[in-house]
Design an enzyme around this catalytic site. Structure first.
Site, mmCIF file in Angstrom:
data_model
loop_
_atom_site.group_PDB
_atom_site.id
_atom_site.type_symbol
_atom_site.label_atom_id
_atom_site.label_comp_id
_atom_site.label_asym_id
_atom_site.label_seq_id
_atom_site.Cartn_x
_atom_site.Cartn_y
_atom_site.Cartn_z
ATOM 1 N N HIS A 17 32.233 39.191 31.189
ATOM 2 C CA HIS A 17 33.040 39.745 32.280
ATOM 3 C C HIS A 17 34.142 38.788 32.708
ATOM 4 C CE1 HIS A 17 29.680 37.732 34.610
ATOM 5 N NE2 HIS A 17 30.669 37.340 35.394
ATOM 6 N N GLU A 35 28.368 41.506 44.388
ATOM 7 C CA GLU A 35 29.159 41.741 43.179
ATOM 8 C C GLU A 35 28.975 43.160 42.675
ATOM 9 O OE1 GLU A 35 27.238 38.650 40.751
ATOM 10 O OE2 GLU A 35 26.400 40.264 39.518
ATOM 11 N N GLN A 52 34.251 42.092 36.986
ATOM 12 C CA GLN A 52 33.293 41.839 38.065
ATOM 13 C C GLN A 52 34.110 41.631 39.338
ATOM 14 O OE1 GLN A 52 31.372 37.857 38.375
ATOM 15 N NE2 GLN A 52 29.444 38.975 38.336
ATOM 16 N N HIS A 108 36.662 33.594 37.787
ATOM 17 C CA HIS A 108 36.078 32.964 36.601
ATOM 18 C C HIS A 108 35.988 33.958 35.442
ATOM 19 C CE1 HIS A 108 32.382 34.682 38.539
ATOM 20 N NE2 HIS A 108 31.999 34.901 37.286
ATOM 21 N N GLU A 157 31.664 30.787 33.391
ATOM 22 C CA GLU A 157 30.252 31.075 33.585
ATOM 23 C C GLU A 157 29.672 31.362 32.202
ATOM 24 O OE1 GLU A 157 29.691 34.659 35.855
ATOM 25 O OE2 GLU A 157 27.514 34.539 35.816
#
Ligand code: CO
Length: 137
Positions: free
Chosen positions: A7, A43, A54, A78, A128
């Protein structure tokens, strides 16, 4: 080591507002929405091809995402890279001297294990690493 981009995460001020926007403008509907208390976020995941957008909102002004939005405004937060073996990926990052935010995997949304790599060791990009639950979703 790396699979797909799982994502791309956008930090937003208000999750309901952002969800309404992404539905109206882009026709995207969330497949999941949850609060991850230990990360201080709420989220929602919007499926997009092989990956997701996301949308991330802080659960309060003192959370990481709450502070991010206050300081820099809404926007890219991110990118999540999928890996098969998160512990092995972290060990490899460590052996290469990449600064880690999380030394150990922790619980993310949708039953996934996640760990963050510090943007200072990665040309400014917060990454991430994410591993799917071992059972099927
Ligand atoms: Co994420």
């Amino acid at each position: 080591m790396l699979g797909r981009i799982e994502h791309v995460a956008i930090a937003v001020e208000d999750l309901d507002d952002a969800l309404a926007h992404y539905k109206d403008v882009w026709g995207l509907e969330p497949t999941s929405r949850e609060r991850v208390e230990d990360q201080g976020v709420e989220e929602a995941m919007l499926p997009l091809g092989e990956s997701h957008l996301q949308l991330l909102a802080g659960t309060g002004p003192d959370t990481t995402v709450g502070k991010f939005v206050a300081r820099r405004g809404e926007g890219l937060h991110h990118i999540a890279f999928e890996v098969d073996d998160l512990e092995a990926a972290l060990a490899e990052m460590k052996s290469k001297g990449v600064p880690l935010i999380d030394e150990q995997p922790r619980a993310g949304g949708r039953g996934h294990s996640v760990a963050f790599i510090h943007p200072r060791g990665n040309h400014g990009l917060l990454v991430e690493l994410i591993q799917r639950p071992t059972h099927s979703e």
